[in-house]
Scaffold this motif. Structure first.
Motif, short mmCIF file in Angstrom:
data_model
loop_
_atom_site.label_atom_id
_atom_site.label_comp_id
_atom_site.label_asym_id
_atom_site.label_seq_id
_atom_site.Cartn_x
_atom_site.Cartn_y
_atom_site.Cartn_z
N GLU A 144 0.84 -1.20 0.00
CA GLU A 144 0.00 0.00 0.00
C GLU A 144 0.88 1.25 0.00
N SER A 145 0.52 2.21 -0.86
CA SER A 145 1.30 3.44 -0.98
C SER A 145 0.36 4.63 -1.15
N HIS A 146 0.82 5.81 -0.76
CA HIS A 146 0.03 7.03 -0.98
C HIS A 146 0.62 7.86 -2.11
N LYS A 147 1.44 7.22 -2.96
CA LYS A 147 2.05 7.90 -4.09
C LYS A 147 1.14 7.81 -5.31
N LYS A 148 1.01 8.90 -6.04
CA LYS A 148 0.13 8.93 -7.21
C LYS A 148 0.73 8.18 -8.40
N GLU A 149 2.06 8.18 -8.50
CA GLU A 149 2.70 7.50 -9.62
C GLU A 149 2.56 5.99 -9.48
N ASP A 150 2.64 5.32 -10.60
CA ASP A 150 2.46 3.87 -10.62
C ASP A 150 3.73 3.18 -10.13
N LEU A 151 3.59 2.43 -9.04
CA LEU A 151 4.73 1.68 -8.50
C LEU A 151 4.70 0.21 -8.91
N GLU A 152 3.66 -0.17 -9.62
CA GLU A 152 3.47 -1.59 -9.94
C GLU A 152 4.67 -2.17 -10.68
N LYS A 153 5.16 -1.45 -11.68
CA LYS A 153 6.29 -1.95 -12.47
C LYS A 153 7.54 -2.08 -11.62
N THR A 154 7.76 -1.11 -10.73
CA THR A 154 8.93 -1.16 -9.84
C THR A 154 8.86 -2.36 -8.91
N ILE A 155 7.67 -2.63 -8.37
CA ILE A 155 7.49 -3.76 -7.46
C ILE A 155 7.70 -5.08 -8.20
N ILE A 156 7.11 -5.19 -9.39
CA ILE A 156 7.24 -6.42 -10.17
C ILE A 156 8.70 -6.68 -10.53
N ASN A 157 9.41 -5.65 -10.98
CA ASN A 157 10.83 -5.81 -11.33
C ASN A 157 11.66 -6.22 -10.12
N ARG A 162 -7.91 4.08 -3.62
CA ARG A 162 -8.85 4.65 -2.65
C ARG A 162 -8.57 6.14 -2.57
N TYR A 163 -9.62 6.94 -2.56
CA TYR A 163 -9.43 8.40 -2.65
C TYR A 163 -9.54 9.12 -1.31
N GLU A 164 -10.26 8.60 -0.36
CA GLU A 164 -10.40 9.29 0.92
C GLU A 164 -10.14 8.34 2.09
N PRO A 165 -8.92 8.36 2.66
CA PRO A 165 -7.75 9.12 2.21
C PRO A 165 -7.13 8.44 0.99
N TYR A 166 -6.35 9.19 0.24
CA TYR A 166 -5.80 8.66 -1.00
C TYR A 166 -4.79 7.56 -0.71
N ALA A 167 -4.95 6.42 -1.36
CA ALA A 167 -4.00 5.31 -1.20
C ALA A 167 -4.15 4.36 -2.37
N ILE A 168 -3.05 3.78 -2.77
CA ILE A 168 -3.05 2.79 -3.85
C ILE A 168 -2.60 1.46 -3.26
N THR A 169 -3.35 0.42 -3.52
CA THR A 169 -3.00 -0.92 -3.04
C THR A 169 -2.66 -1.81 -4.22
N TYR A 170 -1.48 -2.39 -4.16
CA TYR A 170 -1.03 -3.33 -5.20
C TYR A 170 -1.16 -4.74 -4.64
N ASP A 171 -1.95 -5.54 -5.31
CA ASP A 171 -2.24 -6.90 -4.85
C ASP A 171 -1.63 -7.88 -5.86
N LEU A 172 -0.60 -8.63 -5.42
CA LEU A 172 0.09 -9.53 -6.33
C LEU A 172 0.04 -10.96 -5.81
N LEU A 173 -0.22 -11.90 -6.71
CA LEU A 173 -0.15 -13.32 -6.41
C LEU A 173 1.17 -13.83 -6.98
N VAL A 174 2.02 -14.35 -6.13
CA VAL A 174 3.37 -14.72 -6.58
C VAL A 174 3.69 -16.16 -6.21
N HIS A 175 4.68 -16.70 -6.89
CA HIS A 175 5.16 -18.06 -6.64
C HIS A 175 6.56 -17.93 -6.05
#
Length: 229
Positions: free
Chosen positions: A157-170, A187-200
């Motif tokens: 979970e991050s409160h950054k507007k930029e996309d972190l998904e690629k950084t996390i995957i790499n 989520r906008y109030e409060p602003y937060a982005i949640t990245y949900d990854l299924l990994v092996h």
């Protein structure tokens, strides 16, 4: 009945020394597995419990003509009090809990110390051997018979507007972790982005270090959770 005079300084020193060796043997196994309570903790608990038991036996025998004292009252507090030390060895990381086995060995080591203080050497040796047998051989059996699921859910979970998904995957790929799927929720109030990854996960992957490395990816990351599917 053993009198206070029969519990000599030599006998007390012998019991404390034996207690130190037994606590040390259990502590070495925990230390080798990098547990929060290791060599020193188990040794001190066992020696301390032995001393408490010696005091519990000695005082009533010393003053039995004056007071009607119960030799088990002081020692009984060890059984309760040692639970607080064991609780300190339990670590909760997200939905994962570590340290339960170490907490159990702390409680058992305290019991061994009480037994040695009471002069029950044989059962103390047997109990120590059984505990080491369970810790070492059962651990090997569990790894072979009950292998953990290779699939894990990683939630960042991050409160950054930029996309972190690629950084996390790499980052995960650099750790040789295969990505099965990834989703993003905003989520906008409060602003937060949640990245949900299924990994092996690789069987050798260290969840604790992975969690720390993900946290260091970006200062805006606020929460990281890793758990089995």
């Amino acid at each position: 009945m053993i009198t206070a005079q029969e519990i000599t300084l030599t006998d007390m020193a012998l019991r404390v020394t034996i207690s130190m060796l037994m606590g040390l043997s259990i502590g070495i196994e925990r230390e080798a597995n990098r547990q929060p309570a290791g060599l020193r903790t188990h040794t001190l608990i066992c020696v301390g419990a032995t001393l408490i038991m010696l005091v519990s036996i000695y005082i009533p025998q010393m003053y039995h003509k004056i007071y009607d004292l119960d030799p088990t009252r002081i020692a009984a507090q060890v059984v309760t009090g040692i639970g607080f030390v064991g609780a300190g060895a339990i670590i909760k990381m997200g939905t994962n809990i570590r340290g339960l086995t170490t907490a159990a060995t702390i409680w058992s080591t305290g019991a061994i110390g009480l037994a040695i203080g009471a002069g029950m050497y044989e059962i103390a040796w047997i109990t120590t051997a059984i505990i080491l047998f369970v810790l070492i051989l059962f651990n090997i059996a569990e790894r072979k018979l009950f292998a953990p699921s290779p699939l894990k859910k990683v939630i960042v979970e991050s409160h950054k507007k930029e996309d972190l998904e690629k950084t996390i995957i790499n980052h995960l790929k650099s750790k040789k972790i295969r990505i099965r799927s990834s989703n993003m929720d905003i989520r906008y109030e409060p602003y937060a982005i949640t990245y949900d990854l299924l990994v092996h996960f690789n069987s050798r992957a260290d969840l604790y270090h992975l969690q720390n490395s993900l946290k260091e990816l970006d200062p805006t990351i606020t929460h990281i959770r890793i758990f089995e599917v």
